[in-house]
Design a protein around this motif. Structure first.
Motif, PDB file in Angstrom:
ATOM      1  N   ARG A 187       0.815  -1.219   0.000  1.00  0.00           N
ATOM      2  CA  ARG A 187       0.000   0.000   0.000  1.00  0.00           C
ATOM      3  C   ARG A 187       0.850   1.271   0.000  1.00  0.00           C
ATOM      4  N   ILE A 188       1.871   1.261  -0.865  1.00  0.00           N
ATOM      5  CA  ILE A 188       2.658   2.471  -1.021  1.00  0.00           C
ATOM      6  C   ILE A 188       2.665   2.890  -2.490  1.00  0.00           C
ATOM      7  N   THR A 189       2.812   4.153  -2.702  1.00  0.00           N
ATOM      8  CA  THR A 189       2.816   4.705  -4.053  1.00  0.00           C
ATOM      9  C   THR A 189       4.209   4.611  -4.663  1.00  0.00           C
ATOM     10  N   GLN A 190       4.264   4.815  -5.969  1.00  0.00           N
ATOM     11  CA  GLN A 190       5.560   4.880  -6.638  1.00  0.00           C
ATOM     12  C   GLN A 190       6.392   6.018  -6.051  1.00  0.00           C
ATOM     13  N   GLU A 191       5.730   7.103  -5.719  1.00  0.00           N
ATOM     14  CA  GLU A 191       6.430   8.255  -5.148  1.00  0.00           C
ATOM     15  C   GLU A 191       7.107   7.893  -3.831  1.00  0.00           C
ATOM     16  N   THR A 246      13.908   4.631  -1.761  1.00  0.00           N
ATOM     17  CA  THR A 246      14.987   3.889  -2.429  1.00  0.00           C
ATOM     18  C   THR A 246      15.966   4.808  -3.145  1.00  0.00           C
ATOM     19  N   ASP A 247      15.762   6.109  -2.995  1.00  0.00           N
ATOM     20  CA  ASP A 247      16.627   7.107  -3.622  1.00  0.00           C
ATOM     21  C   ASP A 247      16.644   6.973  -5.147  1.00  0.00           C
ATOM     22  N   LEU A 248      15.467   6.676  -5.703  1.00  0.00           N
ATOM     23  CA  LEU A 248      15.278   6.612  -7.153  1.00  0.00           C
ATOM     24  C   LEU A 248      14.215   7.628  -7.534  1.00  0.00           C
ATOM     25  N   SER A 249      14.141   7.938  -8.798  1.00  0.00           N
ATOM     26  CA  SER A 249      13.093   8.866  -9.241  1.00  0.00           C
ATOM     27  C   SER A 249      11.789   8.100  -9.466  1.00  0.00           C
ATOM     28  N   ILE A 250      10.686   8.818  -9.421  1.00  0.00           N
ATOM     29  CA  ILE A 250       9.377   8.213  -9.710  1.00  0.00           C
ATOM     30  C   ILE A 250       9.384   7.663 -11.133  1.00  0.00           C
ATOM     31  N   THR A 251       9.985   8.413 -12.047  1.00  0.00           N
ATOM     32  CA  THR A 251      10.068   7.979 -13.442  1.00  0.00           C
ATOM     33  C   THR A 251      10.819   6.657 -13.559  1.00  0.00           C
ATOM     34  N   ILE A 270      11.187   4.319 -11.139  1.00  0.00           N
ATOM     35  CA  ILE A 270      10.339   3.265 -10.564  1.00  0.00           C
ATOM     36  C   ILE A 270       9.292   2.841 -11.590  1.00  0.00           C
ATOM     37  N   SER A 271       8.656   3.799 -12.228  1.00  0.00           N
ATOM     38  CA  SER A 271       7.649   3.498 -13.245  1.00  0.00           C
ATOM     39  C   SER A 271       8.254   2.709 -14.397  1.00  0.00           C
ATOM     40  N   ALA A 272       9.434   3.125 -14.853  1.00  0.00           N
ATOM     41  CA  ALA A 272      10.096   2.441 -15.960  1.00  0.00           C
ATOM     42  C   ALA A 272      10.473   1.005 -15.581  1.00  0.00           C
ATOM     43  N   ILE A 273      10.900   0.790 -14.331  1.00  0.00           N
ATOM     44  CA  ILE A 273      11.230  -0.561 -13.866  1.00  0.00           C
ATOM     45  C   ILE A 273       9.958  -1.413 -13.846  1.00  0.00           C
ATOM     46  N   GLU A 274       8.891  -0.873 -13.283  1.00  0.00           N
ATOM     47  CA  GLU A 274       7.636  -1.618 -13.201  1.00  0.00           C
ATOM     48  C   GLU A 274       7.068  -1.949 -14.582  1.00  0.00           C
ATOM     49  N   ASN A 275       7.298  -1.073 -15.544  1.00  0.00           N
ATOM     50  CA  ASN A 275       6.787  -1.291 -16.900  1.00  0.00           C
ATOM     51  C   ASN A 275       7.790  -1.971 -17.812  1.00  0.00           C
ATOM     52  N   ALA A 276       8.932  -2.340 -17.281  1.00  0.00           N
ATOM     53  CA  ALA A 276       9.993  -3.040 -18.014  1.00  0.00           C
ATOM     54  C   ALA A 276      10.497  -2.254 -19.209  1.00  0.00           C
ATOM     55  N   SER A 277      10.423  -0.941 -19.131  1.00  0.00           N
ATOM     56  CA  SER A 277      10.967  -0.130 -20.215  1.00  0.00           C
ATOM     57  C   SER A 277      12.434   0.209 -19.965  1.00  0.00           C
ATOM     58  N   GLN A 299      21.988  -2.619  -7.346  1.00  0.00           N
ATOM     59  CA  GLN A 299      21.798  -1.744  -6.179  1.00  0.00           C
ATOM     60  C   GLN A 299      20.339  -1.302  -6.060  1.00  0.00           C
ATOM     61  N   ALA A 300      19.736  -0.889  -7.179  1.00  0.00           N
ATOM     62  CA  ALA A 300      18.328  -0.471  -7.154  1.00  0.00           C
ATOM     63  C   ALA A 300      17.437  -1.647  -6.776  1.00  0.00           C
ATOM     64  N   LEU A 301      17.728  -2.819  -7.335  1.00  0.00           N
ATOM     65  CA  LEU A 301      16.930  -4.010  -7.025  1.00  0.00           C
ATOM     66  C   LEU A 301      17.035  -4.363  -5.545  1.00  0.00           C
ATOM     67  N   THR A 302      18.237  -4.252  -4.989  1.00  0.00           N
ATOM     68  CA  THR A 302      18.447  -4.522  -3.565  1.00  0.00           C
ATOM     69  C   THR A 302      17.673  -3.532  -2.704  1.00  0.00           C
ATOM     70  N   ASN A 303      17.737  -2.267  -3.059  1.00  0.00           N
ATOM     71  CA  ASN A 303      17.021  -1.240  -2.294  1.00  0.00           C
ATOM     72  C   ASN A 303      15.510  -1.447  -2.358  1.00  0.00           C
ATOM     73  N   ILE A 304      15.008  -1.760  -3.545  1.00  0.00           N
ATOM     74  CA  ILE A 304      13.569  -1.985  -3.713  1.00  0.00           C
ATOM     75  C   ILE A 304      13.127  -3.206  -2.920  1.00  0.00           C
ATOM     76  N   ALA A 305      13.866  -4.298  -3.056  1.00  0.00           N
ATOM     77  CA  ALA A 305      13.514  -5.528  -2.341  1.00  0.00           C
ATOM     78  C   ALA A 305      13.519  -5.299  -0.833  1.00  0.00           C
TER      79      ALA A 305
END
Length: 111
Positions: A20-24, A30-35, A37-44, A50-56
Motif C-alpha cells: 500500500r505504497i505509491t511509486q512516489e 529507495t533514492d530513485l526517481s518516480i520515473t 520506478i515506473s520504468a522498472i515496473e513497466n519493463a521499459s 543496487q536499485a533491485l536490492t534497495n527496492i527488495a
C-alpha cells in the motif's frame, strides 16, 4: 540466465501495491526517481543490482522472488510468510501459526 524484466517489474508493482505504497513513496525511500520506478515496473528499462536490492529491502521481499521464475521455492514462500507476519501482533501471529499447522495436517491427510 536472462532476467525477465517484465516479470520483475510486475512483481515489484504487485509487492508495492500489497504494501500500500505509491511509486512516489517507493522512489523516495529507495533514492530513485518516480520515473525510474515506473520504468522498472513497466519493463521499459533494466534495473541495477543496487536499485533491485534497495527496492527488495523496502518492500520486504527477497531478490530471489523478484529475479527467479518460481513463486513456489521455499525462500520465496518464507519471504512471503515473513511479509504477512511483519505487521501482526504476537497474538495474531500465534493464531496464524496454529492455522498454518492445522492446514498442513489437513493437506497431508488428503494425500
Amino acid at each position: 540466465m536472462k532476467i525477465d524484466y517484465t516479470a520483475v517489474g510486475e512483481k515489484i508493482r504487485d509487492a508495492r501495491l500489497n504494501a500500500r505504497i505509491t511509486q512516489e513513496v517507493l522512489a523516495e525511500k529507495t533514492d530513485l526517481s518516480i520515473t525510474h520506478i515506473s520504468a522498472i515496473e513497466n519493463a521499459s528499462t533494466g534495473v541495477s543490482l543496487q536499485a533491485l536490492t534497495n527496492i527488495a529491502s523496502e518492500l520486504r521481499i527477497s531478490i530471489d522472488f523478484l529475479v527467479f521464475d518460481s513463486r513456489h521455492s521455499n525462500l520465496v514462500i518464507e519471504s512471503e510468510i515473513k511479509n504477512i507476519l511483519s505487521d501482526c501482533t504476537d497474538r495474531e501471529a500465534q493464531v496464524l501459526l496454529e492455522l498454518l499447522k492445522a492446514s498442513k495436517e489437513a493437506v497431508k491427510r488428503l494425500k
